[in-house]
Design a protein around this motif. Structure first.
Motif, PDB file in Angstrom:
ATOM      1  N   TYR A 284       0.620   1.109 -11.301  1.00 45.19           N
ATOM      2  CA  TYR A 284       1.463   0.071 -10.137  1.00 45.19           C
ATOM      3  C   TYR A 284       1.302  -1.015 -10.630  1.00 45.19           C
ATOM      4  O   TYR A 284       0.567  -1.449 -11.230  1.00 45.19           O
ATOM      5  CB  TYR A 284       0.232   0.376  -8.915  1.00 45.19           C
ATOM      6  CG  TYR A 284       0.821  -0.525  -7.722  1.00 45.19           C
ATOM      7  CD1 TYR A 284       0.651  -0.530  -6.604  1.00 45.19           C
ATOM      8  CD2 TYR A 284       0.351  -1.792  -8.061  1.00 45.19           C
ATOM      9  CE1 TYR A 284       0.736  -0.928  -5.453  1.00 45.19           C
ATOM     10  CE2 TYR A 284       0.477  -2.512  -6.535  1.00 45.19           C
ATOM     11  CZ  TYR A 284       0.545  -1.956  -5.610  1.00 45.19           C
ATOM     12  OH  TYR A 284       1.092  -2.318  -4.583  1.00 45.19           O
TER      13      TYR A 284
ATOM     14  N   LEU B 229      -6.157   5.185 -12.226  1.00 44.78           N
ATOM     15  CA  LEU B 229      -5.264   4.114 -11.357  1.00 44.78           C
ATOM     16  C   LEU B 229      -4.887   3.278 -12.608  1.00 44.78           C
ATOM     17  O   LEU B 229      -5.860   2.754 -12.731  1.00 44.78           O
ATOM     18  CB  LEU B 229      -5.566   2.774  -9.899  1.00 44.78           C
ATOM     19  CG  LEU B 229      -5.004   2.064  -9.825  1.00 44.78           C
ATOM     20  CD1 LEU B 229      -3.116   3.265  -9.796  1.00 44.78           C
ATOM     21  CD2 LEU B 229      -5.093   1.461  -8.240  1.00 44.78           C
TER      22      LEU B 229
ATOM     23  N   TYR C  22       0.845  -1.251  -0.135  1.00 46.85           N
ATOM     24  CA  TYR C  22      -0.099  -0.001  -0.083  1.00 46.85           C
ATOM     25  C   TYR C  22       0.605   1.698  -0.226  1.00 46.85           C
ATOM     26  O   TYR C  22       0.226   2.431  -0.225  1.00 46.85           O
ATOM     27  CB  TYR C  22      -1.125  -0.077   1.743  1.00 46.85           C
ATOM     28  CG  TYR C  22      -2.189   0.592   1.269  1.00 46.85           C
ATOM     29  CD1 TYR C  22      -2.820   1.157   0.297  1.00 46.85           C
ATOM     30  CD2 TYR C  22      -1.585   2.041   1.934  1.00 46.85           C
ATOM     31  CE1 TYR C  22      -4.206   1.931   0.639  1.00 46.85           C
ATOM     32  CE2 TYR C  22      -2.583   3.418   1.858  1.00 46.85           C
ATOM     33  CZ  TYR C  22      -3.692   3.159   1.227  1.00 46.85           C
ATOM     34  OH  TYR C  22      -4.633   4.510   1.290  1.00 46.85           O
TER      35      TYR C  22
ATOM     36  N   GLY D 218      -5.977   0.495  -4.754  1.00 45.84           N
ATOM     37  CA  GLY D 218      -6.013   1.508  -5.046  1.00 45.84           C
ATOM     38  C   GLY D 218      -7.890   1.418  -4.106  1.00 45.84           C
ATOM     39  O   GLY D 218      -7.979   2.944  -4.737  1.00 45.84           O
TER      40      GLY D 218
ATOM     41  N   ALA E 133      -4.375   8.988  -5.689  1.00 40.48           N
ATOM     42  CA  ALA E 133      -4.909   8.112  -6.994  1.00 40.48           C
ATOM     43  C   ALA E 133      -5.837   8.250  -7.858  1.00 40.48           C
ATOM     44  O   ALA E 133      -6.219   6.483  -7.873  1.00 40.48           O
ATOM     45  CB  ALA E 133      -3.745   6.641  -6.030  1.00 40.48           C
TER      46      ALA E 133
ATOM     47  N   PHE F  35       0.468   4.549  -2.180  1.00 42.59           N
ATOM     48  CA  PHE F  35      -0.999   4.890  -2.212  1.00 42.59           C
ATOM     49  C   PHE F  35      -0.216   6.514  -1.721  1.00 42.59           C
ATOM     50  O   PHE F  35      -1.323   6.978  -1.263  1.00 42.59           O
ATOM     51  CB  PHE F  35      -1.607   3.648  -1.887  1.00 42.59           C
ATOM     52  CG  PHE F  35      -2.169   2.954  -3.462  1.00 42.59           C
ATOM     53  CD1 PHE F  35      -3.040   3.180  -4.612  1.00 42.59           C
ATOM     54  CD2 PHE F  35      -1.397   1.638  -3.234  1.00 42.59           C
ATOM     55  CE1 PHE F  35      -3.145   2.042  -5.336  1.00 42.59           C
ATOM     56  CE2 PHE F  35      -1.343   0.672  -4.206  1.00 42.59           C
ATOM     57  CZ  PHE F  35      -2.922   1.224  -4.899  1.00 42.59           C
TER      58      PHE F  35
ATOM     59  N   ALA G 120      -7.764   3.669  -2.049  1.00 40.26           N
ATOM     60  CA  ALA G 120      -7.095   4.761  -1.333  1.00 40.26           C
ATOM     61  C   ALA G 120      -7.603   5.399  -1.949  1.00 40.26           C
ATOM     62  O   ALA G 120      -7.346   6.758  -2.140  1.00 40.26           O
ATOM     63  CB  ALA G 120      -5.400   4.501  -2.815  1.00 40.26           C
TER      64      ALA G 120
END
Length: 771
Positions: free
Chosen positions: A381, A308, A297, A322, A305, A300, A325
């Motif tokens: 990511y 993403l 994590y 995600g 974000a 983030f 976040a």
């Protein structure tokens, strides 16, 4: 001699049954070869998959060599060998599926070699008997191989690799039955009965396996599995009470969903090793708040974000991170359709994670998607820990276009202002190479390394085992702001991580670059590990040691010794029937001709498959389209050569060799630009472009070998030796292609293939002349 040749040809003059048998045997052989890559990847580490290719061609070569020693073979012998081949496929399949240990690859290799030996013997007998129709038979051989490639890759989406090989046995046995029944001389013997029994047993076993999996991968019975086969360790742990809840096969890999006593998560394994989590999700993020405290994590926490891009959707865990976040628009790319199918099968458990309104799922290769996509993202990511095998050492032979500097350049260009690229890797060495690769990408974008260092941070979680020191690399298109650096640093230290590089605070790792050292010098300055940036021409990101990996070295030396030994034997045996002076020289030139064709074909084929992988997206598309175009084009070239009299084959072969050499050199320098220009086109158009460009080489590549077969067929009992030489040097060529690609790049391998075809052109007039 001419009378003997005419008599031999007249026995069974180009019967459709013979052509059908060659077609079926070739299709089954290539299908079995591809199925073996799936079996070896499942039981062993990934790099043993290339062993299937070597076994295939080695077996064909040894079988052809055996054919040379059979004097005056009976007319029924090819059908008998065909019947034995049909029976061998199911027997070998059962043995492979139930063998109780993975401690050594040798028993698996010996078992897998048996069908290839029989196929090689069958081909040698047929081509020896009908050498004058070599062009027609070779066309059937190549066409069958092309159909086998397409069929097995389609069927692997429906059945397991083991069911596929059972089907091959049934098809070969049915072919043997049809031929034996169609020939009055064979109809009254025992061959039809044997073929009928083999066919019936094969069909029954196939039905039973599809229904019950009697001949399949049995992990509970497998001892001494490699360390990176995490699934086997979990299944063998009594405390976890693990079981396989679902299995899905695809041309990419076998995917298993494993349940344990933990109700909050399941594992999703690819080929038993590359694992990811599937988390229980009911639509509420409250139960997942603890995941904010994990290393995954951390990227983030460095900024927003909202948009993403997740490279490698897996079981959906990274998508959930995600959502935690606050991401509002998530694009998740997954290359393996079996992973998508397995995850969707548990939609009630994972909250239908792949099809949430916020998620745009893309089935395909992440690099190709990024090249074609015009969107921008706040965070890209890439969680390597879950997209690759648990043990990085098993991936050194993987050509991965996700981790090249050209790929990183594309990722960085897709970032919105203030956006970041995050790479989570197994250890600091991988992370350091990723950082150097990112610096190379920034340099290509006009940012010198000394300034580009302000664009990245690198942190590591200390651990006693150096291979599991999880590391996080954060890269920005612009220089990282003090706020991003401070926030990321605070959160990393809270997790107990250690800084490897922080701009302005801790710069020991890349201090020489800050002082003005070039990236090339910096990468070469490390005497222990290869940290040089990977490129599209040399995309072996996980190969961190200098030199060739030990499996490649061993395969290269072993195959070279076998090839030299077979060449010496062929010279002694084939030259014994020639006139002392000119005859032996011509035979030597024909041997060299056969050896060059075997190696050169692979040195052209393998780089082409790699070059077109980026254009077509799915790696399997590149394999199917390139191989099919080469094989079908080669079949057309073989048919063209059959129309010419033997006495006039020298000039066409010379022209074909020079054409292949010239086009290969042009492709070496032009294909990257062609691929880039065609990326925006639709998939059907990209397939058409790939097939057309490949066929320009495939048609002339089908001319030289059948031309040699027809010429050599005028002398008794030499075709088998030529076939054997071509086979063993094809093995050597495939390993040489890998070795050259890992050392100098796929472009260098293609140029080596071009040089060999040019040599073939110079040799053709002598090799195809009379003795």
């Amino acid at each position: 001699m001419a009378a003997i040749t005419r008599a031999r040809s007249a026995e069974t003059p180009r019967r459709p049954a013979t052509i059908l048998a060659v077609f079926v045997v070739s299709a089954a052989g290539l299908a079995f070869e591809i199925a073996l890559t799936r079996v070896f990847s499942l039981v062993f580490q990934y790099h043993f998959a290339f062993l299937a290719v070597s076994l295939a061609v080695l077996g064909l070569s040894l079988g052809a060599s055996a054919g040379h020693f059979i004097r005056r073979p009976a007319a029924s012998l090819p059908v008998a060998v065909l019947t034995a081949l049909g029976a061998a496929y199911p027997l070998v399949t059962l043995a492979l599926s139930w063998y109780p240990s993975a401690a050594s690859v040798a028993p698996y290799a010996i078992l897998a070699l048996i069908p290839f030996l029989l196929a090689g013997l069958f081909m040698a007998l047929v081509f020896e008997r009908h050498a004058d129709a070599g062009g027609l038979l070779y066309a059937a051989d190549l066409a069958g191989a092309a159909v086998g490639v397409i069929a097995v890759l389609l069927l692997l989406s429906l059945w397991s690799a083991f069911s596929m090989t059972l089907l091959l046995g049934a098809l070969v046995s049915l072919t043997a039955l049809a031929i034996s029944l169609s020939d009055p001389a064979l109809r009254r013997g025992r061959l039809p009965v044997a073929a009928a029994v083999s066919s019936g047993a094969g069909i029954l076993l196939l039905v039973a396996n599809v229904a019950t999996g009697v001949a399949d991968f049995h992990p509970q019975n497998l001892a001494d599995a490699p360390r990176d086969k995490t699934m086997l360790m979990i299944l063998g742990d009594p405390a976890r009470q693990a079981r396989i809840a679902r299995t899905v096969w695809s041309p990419f890999a076998r995917v298993d969903v494993v349940e344990t006593t933990d109700p909050a998560a399941k594992f999703v394994f690819t080929d038993g090793g590359a694992g990811s989590y599937m988390l229980r999700f009911d639509g509420s993020l409250d139960a997942l708040q603890s995941w904010r405290e994990g290393i995954e994590y951390l990227p983030f926490t460095a900024g927003q974000a909202d948009r993403l891009l997740v490279i490698g959707a897996g079981g959906g865990k990274d998508i959930l991170l995600g959502l935690l976040a606050g991401a509002e628009d998530i694009t998740a790319v997954e290359v393996n359709p079996a992973v998508i199918e397995a995850t969707r099968a548990f939609a009630d458990y994972n909250g239908n994670i792949l099809d949430l309104p916020q998620v745009n799922l893309v089935a395909g290769d992440a690099r190709t998607f990024a090249e074609r996509d015009a969107s921008t993202y706040d965070l890209i990511y890439l969680n390597v820990v879950y997209t690759q095998a648990a043990e990085p050492g098993s991936q050194v032979l993987v050509e991965n276009y996700i981790f090249t500097w050209q790929a990183f350049q594309t990722y960085l260009s897709r970032l919105s202002p203030g956006g970041r690229l995050a790479v989570i890797s197994h250890n600091a060495l991988e992370a350091s190479r990723a950082a150097v690769t990112a610096l190379q990408a920034l340099q290509a974008m006009g940012v010198p390394p000394a300034q580009a260092l302000d664009h990245l941070m690198l942190w590591m979680l200390p651990a006693a085992d150096a291979t599991v020191r999880t590391s996080v690399l954060l890269v920005g298109r612009e220089a990282l702001t003090p706020d991003v650096i401070d926030t990321f640093t605070a959160n990393a230290r809270r997790l107990g991580m250690q800084e490897l590089f922080v701009p302005g605070a801790y710069e020991v790792l890349f201090a020489p670059l800050r002082d003005g050292m070039s990236l090339e010098t910096f990468a070469a300055d490390d005497a222990d590990y290869n940290l040089a940036p990977t490129s599209d021409d040399r995309p072996f990101f996980f190969h961190l040691d200098f030199g060739l990996p030990r499996p490649v070295q061993s395969a290269l030396v072993t195959t070279a010794l076998l090839a030299i030994g077979l060449a010496a034997l062929a010279f002694l045996m084939g030259g014994s029937a020639t006139r002392p002076a000119s005859g032996a020289g011509v035979w030597a030139s024909r041997m060299l001709y056969a050896m060059i064709i075997g190696a050169a074909f692979m040195l052209v084929e393998i780089p082409l498959i790699q070059r077109f992988q980026l254009l077509l997206g799915y790696p399997v598309f590149s394999l199917v389209v390139v191989l099919s175009a080469l094989l079908l084009g080669g079949g057309a070239g073989s048919l063209l050569s059959q129309r010419l009299p033997v006495s006039r084959l020298g000039v066409p072969v010379m022209v074909a060799g020079l054409w292949i050499a010239a086009v290969s050199v042009i492709y070496r320098f032009v294909l990257p630009a062609v691929v880039e220009a065609a990326l925006a086109a639709s998939l059907p158009l990209r397939i058409a472009v790939t097939a057309a460009l490949t066929a320009l080489l495939g048609v002339p590549m089908g001319i030289p070998f059948p031309s040699l077969i027809r010429q050599v067929g005028q002398q008794q009992r030499r075709v088998a030796l030529i076939w054997a030489l071509n086979g063993i040097f094809s093995v050597l060529g495939s390993i040489l292609a890998l070795a050259i690609s890992m050392t100098w790049g796929f472009g260098a391998a293609l140029l080596m293939g071009a040089a060999l075809y040019a040599t073939l052109a110079l040799l053709s007039r002598r090799a195809l002349g009379g003795e």
